[in-house]
Design a protein around this motif. Structure first.
Motif, PDB file in Angstrom:
ATOM      1  N   THR A 180       0.860  -1.176   0.000  1.00 29.66           N
ATOM      2  CA  THR A 180       0.000   0.000   0.000  1.00 29.66           C
ATOM      3  C   THR A 180       0.894   1.223   0.000  1.00 29.66           C
ATOM      4  O   THR A 180       1.805   1.336   0.827  1.00 29.66           O
ATOM      5  CB  THR A 180      -0.912   0.015   1.226  1.00 29.66           C
ATOM      6  OG1 THR A 180      -1.735  -1.163   1.220  1.00 29.66           O
ATOM      7  CG2 THR A 180      -1.813   1.245   1.210  1.00 29.66           C
ATOM      8  N   TYR A 181       0.658   2.115  -0.922  1.00 30.29           N
ATOM      9  CA  TYR A 181       1.476   3.311  -1.081  1.00 30.29           C
ATOM     10  C   TYR A 181       0.719   4.508  -0.506  1.00 30.29           C
ATOM     11  O   TYR A 181      -0.445   4.737  -0.843  1.00 30.29           O
ATOM     12  CB  TYR A 181       1.806   3.545  -2.553  1.00 30.29           C
ATOM     13  CG  TYR A 181       2.853   2.594  -3.072  1.00 30.29           C
ATOM     14  CD1 TYR A 181       2.568   1.242  -3.257  1.00 30.29           C
ATOM     15  CD2 TYR A 181       4.144   3.033  -3.369  1.00 30.29           C
ATOM     16  CE1 TYR A 181       3.536   0.351  -3.706  1.00 30.29           C
ATOM     17  CE2 TYR A 181       5.115   2.158  -3.836  1.00 30.29           C
ATOM     18  CZ  TYR A 181       4.804   0.827  -3.999  1.00 30.29           C
ATOM     19  OH  TYR A 181       5.768  -0.044  -4.452  1.00 30.29           O
ATOM     20  N   TYR A 182       1.415   5.252   0.336  1.00 32.67           N
ATOM     21  CA  TYR A 182       0.829   6.401   1.010  1.00 32.67           C
ATOM     22  C   TYR A 182       1.572   7.677   0.623  1.00 32.67           C
ATOM     23  O   TYR A 182       2.794   7.674   0.526  1.00 32.67           O
ATOM     24  CB  TYR A 182       0.940   6.251   2.533  1.00 32.67           C
ATOM     25  CG  TYR A 182       0.247   5.050   3.105  1.00 32.67           C
ATOM     26  CD1 TYR A 182       0.910   3.830   3.232  1.00 32.67           C
ATOM     27  CD2 TYR A 182      -1.072   5.130   3.543  1.00 32.67           C
ATOM     28  CE1 TYR A 182       0.281   2.716   3.765  1.00 32.67           C
ATOM     29  CE2 TYR A 182      -1.720   4.023   4.080  1.00 32.67           C
ATOM     30  CZ  TYR A 182      -1.036   2.826   4.190  1.00 32.67           C
ATOM     31  OH  TYR A 182      -1.660   1.736   4.718  1.00 32.67           O
ATOM     32  N   CYS A 183       0.829   8.763   0.468  1.00 28.33           N
ATOM     33  CA  CYS A 183       1.479  10.056   0.372  1.00 28.33           C
ATOM     34  C   CYS A 183       1.246  10.805   1.685  1.00 28.33           C
ATOM     35  O   CYS A 183       0.285  10.527   2.414  1.00 28.33           O
ATOM     36  CB  CYS A 183       0.982  10.864  -0.821  1.00 28.33           C
ATOM     37  SG  CYS A 183      -0.734  11.417  -0.752  1.00 28.33           S
ATOM     38  N   ALA A 184       2.151  11.720   1.962  1.00 32.08           N
ATOM     39  CA  ALA A 184       2.111  12.461   3.210  1.00 32.08           C
ATOM     40  C   ALA A 184       2.615  13.877   2.982  1.00 32.08           C
ATOM     41  O   ALA A 184       3.506  14.091   2.136  1.00 32.08           O
ATOM     42  CB  ALA A 184       2.955  11.763   4.275  1.00 32.08           C
ATOM     43  N   ALA A 185       2.063  14.807   3.735  1.00 28.48           N
ATOM     44  CA  ALA A 185       2.462  16.218   3.637  1.00 28.48           C
ATOM     45  C   ALA A 185       3.251  16.598   4.876  1.00 28.48           C
ATOM     46  O   ALA A 185       2.861  16.249   5.999  1.00 28.48           O
ATOM     47  CB  ALA A 185       1.235  17.103   3.508  1.00 28.48           C
ATOM     48  N   GLY A 186       4.336  17.331   4.664  1.00 32.09           N
ATOM     49  CA  GLY A 186       5.169  17.683   5.789  1.00 32.09           C
ATOM     50  C   GLY A 186       5.982  18.929   5.561  1.00 32.09           C
ATOM     51  O   GLY A 186       5.822  19.628   4.563  1.00 32.09           O
ATOM     52  N   THR A 187       6.869  19.168   6.501  1.00 32.68           N
ATOM     53  CA  THR A 187       7.641  20.408   6.494  1.00 32.68           C
ATOM     54  C   THR A 187       8.882  20.343   5.619  1.00 32.68           C
ATOM     55  O   THR A 187       9.373  21.375   5.164  1.00 32.68           O
ATOM     56  CB  THR A 187       8.060  20.757   7.928  1.00 32.68           C
ATOM     57  OG1 THR A 187       8.774  19.641   8.481  1.00 32.68           O
ATOM     58  CG2 THR A 187       6.844  21.036   8.793  1.00 32.68           C
ATOM     59  N   ARG A 188       9.405  19.139   5.410  1.00 31.39           N
ATOM     60  CA  ARG A 188      10.618  18.976   4.613  1.00 31.39           C
ATOM     61  C   ARG A 188      10.528  17.720   3.779  1.00 31.39           C
ATOM     62  O   ARG A 188       9.905  16.738   4.196  1.00 31.39           O
ATOM     63  CB  ARG A 188      11.849  18.863   5.528  1.00 31.39           C
ATOM     64  CG  ARG A 188      12.315  20.144   6.152  1.00 31.39           C
ATOM     65  CD  ARG A 188      13.475  19.858   7.089  1.00 31.39           C
ATOM     66  NE  ARG A 188      14.537  19.095   6.429  1.00 31.39           N
ATOM     67  CZ  ARG A 188      15.530  18.511   7.073  1.00 31.39           C
ATOM     68  NH1 ARG A 188      15.604  18.571   8.386  1.00 31.39           N
ATOM     69  NH2 ARG A 188      16.462  17.851   6.413  1.00 31.39           N
ATOM     70  N   ALA A 189      11.157  17.728   2.636  1.00 34.18           N
ATOM     71  CA  ALA A 189      11.262  16.520   1.828  1.00 34.18           C
ATOM     72  C   ALA A 189      12.326  15.629   2.468  1.00 34.18           C
ATOM     73  O   ALA A 189      13.520  15.908   2.384  1.00 34.18           O
ATOM     74  CB  ALA A 189      11.648  16.866   0.401  1.00 34.18           C
ATOM     75  N   SER A 190      11.876  14.570   3.109  1.00 31.07           N
ATOM     76  CA  SER A 190      12.780  13.769   3.918  1.00 31.07           C
ATOM     77  C   SER A 190      12.295  12.333   3.998  1.00 31.07           C
ATOM     78  O   SER A 190      11.118  12.039   3.778  1.00 31.07           O
ATOM     79  CB  SER A 190      12.858  14.357   5.325  1.00 31.07           C
ATOM     80  OG  SER A 190      13.548  13.514   6.220  1.00 31.07           O
ATOM     81  N   TYR A 191      13.214  11.434   4.351  1.00 30.74           N
ATOM     82  CA  TYR A 191      12.830  10.047   4.602  1.00 30.74           C
ATOM     83  C   TYR A 191      12.255   9.877   6.011  1.00 30.74           C
ATOM     84  O   TYR A 191      11.729   8.817   6.337  1.00 30.74           O
ATOM     85  CB  TYR A 191      14.039   9.139   4.435  1.00 30.74           C
ATOM     86  CG  TYR A 191      15.142   9.396   5.425  1.00 30.74           C
ATOM     87  CD1 TYR A 191      16.155  10.312   5.153  1.00 30.74           C
ATOM     88  CD2 TYR A 191      15.160   8.740   6.651  1.00 30.74           C
ATOM     89  CE1 TYR A 191      17.151  10.569   6.066  1.00 30.74           C
ATOM     90  CE2 TYR A 191      16.161   8.976   7.575  1.00 30.74           C
ATOM     91  CZ  TYR A 191      17.156   9.897   7.282  1.00 30.74           C
ATOM     92  OH  TYR A 191      18.141  10.129   8.190  1.00 30.74           O
ATOM     93  N   ARG A 192      12.389  10.888   6.846  1.00 29.93           N
ATOM     94  CA  ARG A 192      11.940  10.797   8.242  1.00 29.93           C
ATOM     95  C   ARG A 192      10.420  10.930   8.333  1.00 29.93           C
ATOM     96  O   ARG A 192       9.867  12.009   8.094  1.00 29.93           O
ATOM     97  CB  ARG A 192      12.605  11.866   9.081  1.00 29.93           C
ATOM     98  CG  ARG A 192      14.106  11.698   9.234  1.00 29.93           C
ATOM     99  CD  ARG A 192      14.683  12.724  10.181  1.00 29.93           C
ATOM    100  NE  ARG A 192      16.091  12.475  10.474  1.00 29.93           N
ATOM    101  CZ  ARG A 192      17.077  13.011   9.782  1.00 29.93           C
ATOM    102  NH1 ARG A 192      16.825  13.806   8.771  1.00 29.93           N
ATOM    103  NH2 ARG A 192      18.321  12.740  10.106  1.00 29.93           N
TER     104      ARG A 192
END
Length: 122
Positions: free
Chosen positions: A93-105
């Motif tokens: 299952t592939y998820y997208c997520a929104a965040g503050t930085r483009a990171s693997y964290r």
């Protein structure tokens, strides 16, 4: 608050391609970095790729192996994950997520979509 909706998953044969889409609503899309992660049954969620708000900086996980490409269209509030040369091990299952930085964290991502299933047959 931003909301994310993934689409584009499906069943594909090994060696095939898919393009996943992540559509955002709720606030200015370009404010957020977008990351893609995946999780297979019985395994931990792992990083696939991420892109910054301007679409200039991208980062990929080792599993991408040059086969995946992340892009975004801020005018359409959409981020795409282009998958090619798919293998059965890419089933997840592939998820997208929104965040503050483009990171693997993963902890840097505040909002997650519900996911879209990718199944690769051998």
């Amino acid at each position: 608050q931003v909301q994310l909706f993934e689409s584009g998953g499906g069943l594909v044969q090994a060696g095939g391609s898919l393009t996943l889409s992540c559509v955002a609503s709720g606030r200015a899309f370009s404010d957020d970095a977008i990351g893609w992660f995946r999780q297979a049954p019985g395994k931990e969620r792992e990083f696939v790729a991420a892109i910054d708000g301007d679409g200039i900086f991208t980062v990929y996980g080792e599993l991408a192996e040059g086969r995946f490409n992340i892009t975004r269209d801020n005018a359409k509030n959409t981020c795409h994950l282009h998958l090619k040369s798919l293998k059965p091990d890419d089933t997840a299952t592939y998820y997208c997520a929104a965040g503050t930085r483009a990171s693997y964290r993963q902890r840097l991502y505040e909002t997650w979509g519900q996911g879209t299933q990718v199944t690769v047959s051998s």
